[in-house]
Design a protein around this motif. Structure first.
Motif, PDB file in Angstrom:
ATOM      1  N   THR A 185     -11.621  -5.478   1.464  1.00 62.72           N
ATOM      2  CA  THR A 185     -10.322  -5.890   1.377  1.00 62.72           C
ATOM      3  C   THR A 185      -9.738  -4.078   1.172  1.00 62.72           C
ATOM      4  O   THR A 185      -9.831  -3.324   1.844  1.00 62.72           O
ATOM      5  CB  THR A 185     -10.414  -6.205  -0.670  1.00 62.72           C
ATOM      6  OG1 THR A 185     -11.367  -4.911  -1.052  1.00 62.72           O
ATOM      7  CG2 THR A 185     -10.561  -6.960  -0.394  1.00 62.72           C
ATOM      8  N   PRO A 186      -7.905  -4.216   1.826  1.00 60.42           N
ATOM      9  CA  PRO A 186      -7.523  -2.900   1.317  1.00 60.42           C
ATOM     10  C   PRO A 186      -7.815  -2.076   0.675  1.00 60.42           C
ATOM     11  O   PRO A 186      -7.715  -2.340  -1.067  1.00 60.42           O
ATOM     12  CB  PRO A 186      -5.834  -3.568   1.481  1.00 60.42           C
ATOM     13  CG  PRO A 186      -5.523  -4.906   2.146  1.00 60.42           C
ATOM     14  CD  PRO A 186      -7.157  -5.329   1.847  1.00 60.42           C
ATOM     15  N   LEU A 187      -8.230  -0.787   0.453  1.00 60.67           N
ATOM     16  CA  LEU A 187      -8.510   0.106  -0.594  1.00 60.67           C
ATOM     17  C   LEU A 187      -7.766   0.534  -2.128  1.00 60.67           C
ATOM     18  O   LEU A 187      -5.964   0.632  -1.400  1.00 60.67           O
ATOM     19  CB  LEU A 187      -8.283   1.136   0.151  1.00 60.67           C
ATOM     20  CG  LEU A 187      -8.619   2.404  -0.687  1.00 60.67           C
ATOM     21  CD1 LEU A 187     -10.159   2.407  -1.097  1.00 60.67           C
ATOM     22  CD2 LEU A 187      -9.019   3.433   0.109  1.00 60.67           C
ATOM     23  N   ASP A 188      -7.790  -0.027  -2.673  1.00 59.81           N
ATOM     24  CA  ASP A 188      -7.723   0.356  -4.291  1.00 59.81           C
ATOM     25  C   ASP A 188      -8.095   2.126  -4.401  1.00 59.81           C
ATOM     26  O   ASP A 188      -8.654   2.003  -5.063  1.00 59.81           O
ATOM     27  CB  ASP A 188      -7.908  -0.544  -5.303  1.00 59.81           C
ATOM     28  CG  ASP A 188      -6.525  -0.342  -6.234  1.00 59.81           C
ATOM     29  OD1 ASP A 188      -6.149   1.356  -6.542  1.00 59.81           O
ATOM     30  OD2 ASP A 188      -6.441  -0.994  -7.105  1.00 59.81           O
ATOM     31  N   ALA A 189      -6.841   2.958  -3.608  1.00 58.18           N
ATOM     32  CA  ALA A 189      -7.306   4.289  -4.331  1.00 58.18           C
ATOM     33  C   ALA A 189      -7.318   4.771  -5.938  1.00 58.18           C
ATOM     34  O   ALA A 189      -8.812   5.211  -6.530  1.00 58.18           O
ATOM     35  CB  ALA A 189      -6.378   5.142  -3.448  1.00 58.18           C
ATOM     36  N   TYR A 190      -7.185   4.589  -6.561  1.00 55.96           N
ATOM     37  CA  TYR A 190      -7.130   4.169  -8.150  1.00 55.96           C
ATOM     38  C   TYR A 190      -8.722   3.440  -8.338  1.00 55.96           C
ATOM     39  O   TYR A 190      -9.709   4.161  -8.685  1.00 55.96           O
ATOM     40  CB  TYR A 190      -6.202   4.106  -8.788  1.00 55.96           C
ATOM     41  CG  TYR A 190      -6.811   4.189 -10.616  1.00 55.96           C
ATOM     42  CD1 TYR A 190      -6.123   5.095 -10.586  1.00 55.96           C
ATOM     43  CD2 TYR A 190      -6.809   3.372 -10.676  1.00 55.96           C
ATOM     44  CE1 TYR A 190      -6.656   6.145 -12.005  1.00 55.96           C
ATOM     45  CE2 TYR A 190      -6.951   3.736 -12.381  1.00 55.96           C
ATOM     46  CZ  TYR A 190      -7.166   5.187 -12.753  1.00 55.96           C
ATOM     47  OH  TYR A 190      -7.668   4.958 -14.139  1.00 55.96           O
TER      48      TYR A 190
END
Length: 278
Positions: A225-230
């Motif tokens: 999945t697209p990165l959720d940086a937080y």
């Protein structure tokens, strides 16, 4: 051709022709001449006219791509590349391109080239409405559709699951923060895959915000999945128990008059302890 943003762009005509009948299984204009543009045309050709025994293609990079080779291998199609500097091997498709230039491109209006969609609609109207119904000298004056009607029942068509078959595949190593990158975008996968090499399967035509299928050792293991940086900063980086390694030696036991014997299985031990001399 208009690109929808007020600019005009060069287009490339990608087409497949059936050698026996001169039928065009599918053709389309595209803004690029790469595997991402070629494979959708090939896919539509299979849906409309079935699976060929052999696919004879040019030597361009889009026809030398690993993705096309994978698709042909899965379908059981022999992929053959033309010899360099021998244009006579591509005579039939080159003659068809000349026909398109002489009869279709000279008749295009500004409305026909307003967008890629309108240009391809005009192209397909020409193929189905004119070309397929025109007698062909190489077919003893029969039309391509008449010749197809004679032999078309021998063609095998693909089963369901063609979309999955045409997914692109790339290998990536999972970083310590459980991320992988693809085309400049970062995705995250299951933490159990840290340090492993996985295969990402995706359709380049869908938005990059969509999850990617992940395969490890020929088995599906979820999605990237697209990165959720937080959120990614809160993920524990501990290795799973089945991958723990001893990086430091075990501490020495405290001084004692009793020295214990160490065994993997107590039942295998002939004695469990011994008394050291005083």
């Amino acid at each position: 051709v208009g690109d929808g943003q007020g600019k005009r762009r060069k287009t490339y005509l990608i087409a497949f022709i059936d050698d026996a009948t001169r039928v065009i299984p599918y053709a389309a204009f595209a803004f690029a001449e790469n595997a991402g543009a070629c494979l959708p045309v090939f896919k539509q050709a299979l849906i409309r006219r079935g699976i060929p025994e052999r696919l004879y293609v040019d030597n361009g990079a889009n026809y030398r791509s690993r993705q096309l080779a994978l698709v042909c291998a899965k379908l059981g199609v022999a992929l053959i590349h033309a010899r360099p500097h021998q244009p006579q091997g591509k005579g039939k498709i080159e003659r068809w391109f000349r026909t398109v230039r002489a009869t279709l491109l000279t008749q295009l209006s500004a409305a026909d080239t307003a967008s890629l969609e309108t240009l391809n609609r005009r192209l397909w109207a020409f193929i189905e409405g004119e070309y397929h119904h025109t007698p062909h000298r190489g077919l003893d004056s029969h039309t391509p559709l008449e010749q197809w009607a004679r032999v078309g029942d021998q063609v095998r068509f693909p089963d369901a699951g063609l979309d999955d078959l045409f997914l692109f595949e790339v290998k990536r190593k999972v970083m310590n923060d459980r991320t992988v990158s693809l085309n400049g975008r970062v995705y995250e996968v299951d933490a159990m895959l840290v340090g492993e090499t996985v295969v990402l399967r995706y359709d380049p035509a869908v938005p990059v915000s969509r999850p990617l299928a992940v395969v490890h050792q020929a088995q599906p293991v979820g999605q990237a999945t697209p990165l959720d940086a937080y959120a990614n900063t809160t993920v524990r980086r501990d290795r799973p128990s089945w991958r723990l390694e001893t990086d430091t030696p075990a501490p020495e036991p405290p001084p004692s008059r009793l020295t214990l014997g160490a065994f993997k299985n107590p039942e295998d031990a002939s004695c469990t302890c011994a008394t050291s001399p005083s």
